[in-house]
Design a protein around this motif. Structure first.
Motif, PDB file in Angstrom:
ATOM      1  N   VAL B 120      70.882 116.993 -27.059  1.00  0.00           N
ATOM      2  CA  VAL B 120      71.230 119.066 -27.066  1.00  0.00           C
ATOM      3  C   VAL B 120      71.083 119.035 -26.097  1.00  0.00           C
ATOM      4  N   ALA B 121      70.858 119.233 -24.185  1.00  0.00           N
ATOM      5  CA  ALA B 121      70.103 119.726 -23.658  1.00  0.00           C
ATOM      6  C   ALA B 121      71.823 120.004 -22.697  1.00  0.00           C
ATOM      7  N   ALA B 122      72.480 118.715 -23.187  1.00  0.00           N
ATOM      8  CA  ALA B 122      73.795 119.120 -22.418  1.00  0.00           C
ATOM      9  C   ALA B 122      74.782 119.676 -22.976  1.00  0.00           C
ATOM     10  N   GLU B 123      74.312 119.380 -24.123  1.00  0.00           N
ATOM     11  CA  GLU B 123      75.128 120.426 -25.110  1.00  0.00           C
ATOM     12  C   GLU B 123      75.133 121.608 -24.935  1.00  0.00           C
ATOM     13  N   ASN B 124      73.934 121.997 -24.852  1.00  0.00           N
ATOM     14  CA  ASN B 124      73.470 123.495 -24.664  1.00  0.00           C
ATOM     15  C   ASN B 124      74.450 124.186 -23.197  1.00  0.00           C
ATOM     16  N   LEU B 125      73.758 123.303 -22.053  1.00  0.00           N
ATOM     17  CA  LEU B 125      74.628 123.583 -20.978  1.00  0.00           C
ATOM     18  C   LEU B 125      75.482 123.872 -21.135  1.00  0.00           C
ATOM     19  N   ARG B 126      76.135 122.943 -21.412  1.00  0.00           N
ATOM     20  CA  ARG B 126      77.955 123.590 -21.525  1.00  0.00           C
ATOM     21  C   ARG B 126      78.083 124.233 -22.308  1.00  0.00           C
ATOM     22  N   ARG B 127      77.489 124.687 -22.822  1.00  0.00           N
ATOM     23  CA  ARG B 127      78.123 126.095 -23.421  1.00  0.00           C
ATOM     24  C   ARG B 127      77.563 127.623 -22.941  1.00  0.00           C
ATOM     25  N   VAL B 128      76.353 127.690 -21.674  1.00  0.00           N
ATOM     26  CA  VAL B 128      76.347 128.462 -20.645  1.00  0.00           C
ATOM     27  C   VAL B 128      76.923 127.879 -19.859  1.00  0.00           C
ATOM     28  N   GLY B 129      77.903 126.795 -19.608  1.00  0.00           N
ATOM     29  CA  GLY B 129      78.833 126.898 -18.781  1.00  0.00           C
ATOM     30  C   GLY B 129      77.881 126.339 -17.056  1.00  0.00           C
ATOM     31  N   LEU B 130      76.622 125.645 -17.427  1.00  0.00           N
ATOM     32  CA  LEU B 130      75.918 125.186 -16.432  1.00  0.00           C
ATOM     33  C   LEU B 130      75.602 123.677 -16.534  1.00  0.00           C
ATOM     34  N   GLU B 132      76.915 121.572 -14.911  1.00  0.00           N
ATOM     35  CA  GLU B 132      76.997 119.778 -13.595  1.00  0.00           C
ATOM     36  C   GLU B 132      75.512 120.893 -12.694  1.00  0.00           C
ATOM     37  N   LYS B 133      74.683 121.492 -12.864  1.00  0.00           N
ATOM     38  CA  LYS B 133      73.774 122.215 -12.471  1.00  0.00           C
ATOM     39  C   LYS B 133      71.992 121.208 -13.099  1.00  0.00           C
ATOM     40  N   ALA B 134      72.704 120.592 -13.817  1.00  0.00           N
ATOM     41  CA  ALA B 134      71.478 119.992 -15.017  1.00  0.00           C
ATOM     42  C   ALA B 134      70.729 118.873 -13.880  1.00  0.00           C
ATOM     43  N   ASP B 135      70.658 118.426 -12.965  1.00  0.00           N
ATOM     44  CA  ASP B 135      69.796 117.971 -12.560  1.00  0.00           C
ATOM     45  C   ASP B 135      68.831 119.223 -10.949  1.00  0.00           C
ATOM     46  N   ALA B 136      69.628 120.455 -10.705  1.00  0.00           N
ATOM     47  CA  ALA B 136      69.265 121.389 -10.473  1.00  0.00           C
ATOM     48  C   ALA B 136      67.435 121.419 -10.472  1.00  0.00           C
ATOM     49  N   TYR B 137      66.880 122.205  -9.557  1.00  0.00           N
ATOM     50  CA  TYR B 137      66.072 123.354  -9.812  1.00  0.00           C
ATOM     51  C   TYR B 137      65.858 124.086  -9.718  1.00  0.00           C
ATOM     52  N   PRO B 138      64.888 124.781 -11.141  1.00  0.00           N
ATOM     53  CA  PRO B 138      65.504 126.087 -11.072  1.00  0.00           C
ATOM     54  C   PRO B 138      65.340 127.448  -9.593  1.00  0.00           C
ATOM     55  N   SER B 139      65.001 127.034  -8.788  1.00  0.00           N
ATOM     56  CA  SER B 139      64.694 127.676  -7.315  1.00  0.00           C
ATOM     57  C   SER B 139      66.447 127.257  -6.733  1.00  0.00           C
ATOM     58  N   SER B 140      67.095 126.574  -6.898  1.00  0.00           N
ATOM     59  CA  SER B 140      68.003 126.709  -5.852  1.00  0.00           C
ATOM     60  C   SER B 140      69.597 127.170  -6.870  1.00  0.00           C
ATOM     61  N   LEU B 141      68.979 127.825  -7.887  1.00  0.00           N
ATOM     62  CA  LEU B 141      69.954 128.841  -8.820  1.00  0.00           C
ATOM     63  C   LEU B 141      69.772 130.121  -8.308  1.00  0.00           C
ATOM     64  N   SER B 142      70.699 130.726  -8.908  1.00  0.00           N
ATOM     65  CA  SER B 142      71.037 132.425  -8.220  1.00  0.00           C
ATOM     66  C   SER B 142      70.023 132.639 -10.067  1.00  0.00           C
ATOM     67  N   GLY B 143      70.188 134.078 -10.187  1.00  0.00           N
ATOM     68  CA  GLY B 143      69.044 134.509 -10.858  1.00  0.00           C
ATOM     69  C   GLY B 143      69.652 134.680 -12.012  1.00  0.00           C
ATOM     70  N   GLY B 144      71.847 134.971 -12.470  1.00  0.00           N
ATOM     71  CA  GLY B 144      72.579 134.471 -12.662  1.00  0.00           C
ATOM     72  C   GLY B 144      72.519 133.856 -13.352  1.00  0.00           C
ATOM     73  N   GLN B 145      72.206 132.680 -12.623  1.00  0.00           N
ATOM     74  CA  GLN B 145      72.320 131.252 -13.166  1.00  0.00           C
ATOM     75  C   GLN B 145      70.578 130.628 -13.753  1.00  0.00           C
ATOM     76  N   GLN B 146      69.905 130.904 -13.135  1.00  0.00           N
ATOM     77  CA  GLN B 146      68.421 131.221 -13.616  1.00  0.00           C
ATOM     78  C   GLN B 146      68.508 131.734 -15.576  1.00  0.00           C
ATOM     79  N   GLN B 147      69.133 132.778 -15.645  1.00  0.00           N
ATOM     80  CA  GLN B 147      69.099 133.666 -16.356  1.00  0.00           C
ATOM     81  C   GLN B 147      69.402 133.048 -17.919  1.00  0.00           C
ATOM     82  N   ARG B 148      70.655 131.929 -17.419  1.00  0.00           N
ATOM     83  CA  ARG B 148      72.042 131.086 -18.561  1.00  0.00           C
ATOM     84  C   ARG B 148      71.114 130.399 -18.549  1.00  0.00           C
ATOM     85  N   VAL B 149      70.281 129.589 -18.159  1.00  0.00           N
ATOM     86  CA  VAL B 149      69.561 128.186 -18.311  1.00  0.00           C
ATOM     87  C   VAL B 149      68.292 128.604 -19.257  1.00  0.00           C
ATOM     88  N   ALA B 150      67.998 129.861 -19.279  1.00  0.00           N
ATOM     89  CA  ALA B 150      66.550 130.349 -19.906  1.00  0.00           C
ATOM     90  C   ALA B 150      67.396 130.254 -21.660  1.00  0.00           C
TER      91      ALA B 150
END
Lengths: 278, 263
Positions: B120-130, B132-150
């Motif tokens: 389910v996680a992989a499917e939803n990350l794909r939906r928001v276009g992220l 490839e960031k599956a293994d990143a920590y939030p602090s390494s993402l831009s604000g826009g990417q963090q919000q899409r993860v949220a």
């Protein structure tokens, strides 16, 4: 009046500049320090000191017991005390943050009492009062259990305050996000808040470990068997047997063997935490 | 409009002496996208937070999907699983990776198995276009990417309703578009959405309805064309003119109903 009353804004050209004055003052400080060390070295009776504290043959006789018995027991007391303190401290910290009034008051009273009393008194209390109050009951683990309990009771008061501060340092939005995902308050605390709090308080908790390590010497007030002696007791016993203080010095060095690396680890963690904030 | 997915009736909320909401009645139908706009302190964020009971209403009722949240005996944790919430400050869990942010709530709250949660996680990350960031920590993402993860984290719980609390207000302007694109995609997929926002373009193009709030009450409620295009009330016109052309605003006295809880 011939003199000007207000001092000139620019320092006068003659005399010392600011920089010269600063290096002169620094020079005087060094001179005083060197003089004090020299005086100490000259005045102290090194031969007698060496006789009393640095007898190689006595030091040699202490091995391997000082490590395999005394240091081992010191570490054992410290680690068990720390474990009890951490568990109890966690409970008290959560009580202190509870929305239930009586829990908060109880936790507050506990912290005030056990932070305000010398650890020594608590050791005596555990050693004397507990057997009196509950005759026939034995604290699990004998001396080891008593030490873990006494050290744990003291440590819990300090750790509770540290853990509480750590939990409060986690942004409020974290709890809100967890609750909005359907976490219950307790589960959010365990899964989301506490893991973050521990990252924040790892350095102060390690400091607490160093303090406990030294406090473990108070075990001698519980009365211990030969096999249960830790560094301080072991050093003192040997010192009186040999009528020489070398064992004290060796015991002291054994403490530093642990505390100095631990201190180094704490500073590393603090530096890392600083970096993470940036 | 089919049966209302969200129904708010007679809602009041005070913080001490400060009356933030003064009687709100609102219905949002299934699949409807409603944007709530209004000046800061108008109570729009408080209203949104009352819908999933992050704020306890002082008076009034809130229903989501037919369940009354304001019923004292309701299992609030169970109801919240059906309501996704996206915050202004993202509120990702910083000690977890992106994937763990999505899997931990599924596993702890929904008791899903490891493999299912990961899927389910992989499917939803794909939906928001992220993806490839599956293994990143939030602090390494831009604000826009963090919000899409949220957003992905909320979607992974399978919500029937999504609440957005100024989701783009903390973002650098050039990152706003990515987040709005994800929200637009959700809207076209038929998600019921309540969005507190200052993005007028988004409100105009994506919302089915726009609600204008001021001073703790709903002043205007209608299609974007009505509320933004041809506002009937002076307060709405005033707010929109300041929002659309802030450089032209004039210095004015604070009026008491505009001074509320800062957001």
């Amino acid at each position: 009046m011939t003199d000007t009353e207000t001092p000139p804004l620019q320092p006068k050209k003659r005399g010392l500049t600011r920089r010269q004055r600063r290096s002169l003052s620094r020079g005087i400080q060094y001179a005083v320090f060197v003089a004090a060390v020299t005086a100490f070295a000259v005045v102290a009776d090194w031969d007698r000191l060496q006789n009393q504290f640095a007898q190689a043959d006595i030091a040699e006789r202490m091995f391997p017991d000082v490590i395999t018995l005394a240091l081992k027991n010191t570490v054992l007391y410290t680690v068990t005390g720390f474990a009890v303190g951490l568990a109890l401290g966690m409970v008290i910290a959560l009580m202190r943050l509870s929305s239930v009034g009586p829990y908060r008051w109880l936790a507050g009273i506990y912290i005030e009492i056990f932070r305000g009393l010398p650890a020594l008194l608590i050791f005596i209390f555990i050693g004397v009062a507990v057997p009196l109050a509950f005759p026939g009951t034995e604290i699990i683990g004998g001396t080891y259990g008593k030490v873990a309990l006494a050290l744990g009771l003291v440590a819990a008061a300090y750790m509770a305050e540290t853990i509480r501060a750590g939990i409060q340092a986690v942004p409020k939005g974290q709890m809100e996000a967890a609750r909005s995902l359907g976490f219950s308050p307790a589960r959010a605390m365990v899964s989301i808040i506490v893991p973050q709090a521990f990252r924040i308080i790892l350095p102060p908790l390690t400091n607490e470990l160093v303090l406990l390590f030294k406090d473990s010497s108070l075990v001698l007030f519980l009365g211990v068997t030969l096999e249960e002696r830790e560094l301080s007791k072991y050093g003192r016993d040997l010192a009186s047997q040999t009528a020489n203080s070398t064992p004290i010095l060796v015991a002291g060095l054994c403490y530093l063997l642990i505390t100095i690396p631990l201190g180094f680890v704490v500073r590393r963690m603090e530096a890392k935490a600083q970096e993470a904030v940036k | 409009m089919s049966r209302p997915e969200i129904r708010v009736s007679g809602l009041h909320k005070s913080f001490g002496d400060n009356q933030v909401l003064r009687g709100i009645d609102l219905e949002i139908g299934q699949g409807e996208v409603v944007c709530v706009i209004g000046p800061s302190g108008s109570g729009k964020s408080t209203l949104l937070r009352c819908v999933n009971l992050l704020e306890e209403p002082t008076k009034g009722q809130v229903f989501v999907g037919g369940t009354e949240l304001t019923d004292p005996d309701v299992d609030i944790d169970a109801v919240r699983r059906r309501i996704g919430m996206v915050f202004q400050q993202f509120n990702l869990f910083p000690h977890l990776t992106v994937t763990e942010n999505l899997t931990l709530p599924q596993r702890r709250v929904l008791r899903r198995g490891k493999a299912e949660a990961a899927g389910v996680a992989a499917e939803n990350l794909r939906r928001v276009g992220l993806a490839e960031k599956a293994d990143a920590y939030p602090s390494s993402l831009s604000g826009g990417q963090q919000q899409r993860v949220a957003i992905a984290r909320a979607l992974a719980m399978g919500p029937e309703v999504m609440l957005f609390d100024e989701p783009t207000s903390a973002l650098d302007p050039e990152l706003v578009g990515d987040v709005l694109a994800v929200m637009r995609m959700l809207a076209t997929e038929g998600m019921t959405m309540m969005v507190v926002t200052h993005e007028m373009t988004f409100a105009r193009e994506v919302a089915d309805r726009v609600v204008f709030m001021d001073g703790g009450v709903i002043v205007e409620d209608g299609t974007p064309g009505q509320v933004i295009g041809a506002p009937r009330h002076e307060r709405t016109r005033h707010f929109l003119s300041r929002l659309l052309d802030p450089a032209m605003a004039e210095v004015e006295e604070e009026t008491s109903d505009q001074v509320g809880k800062s957001e």
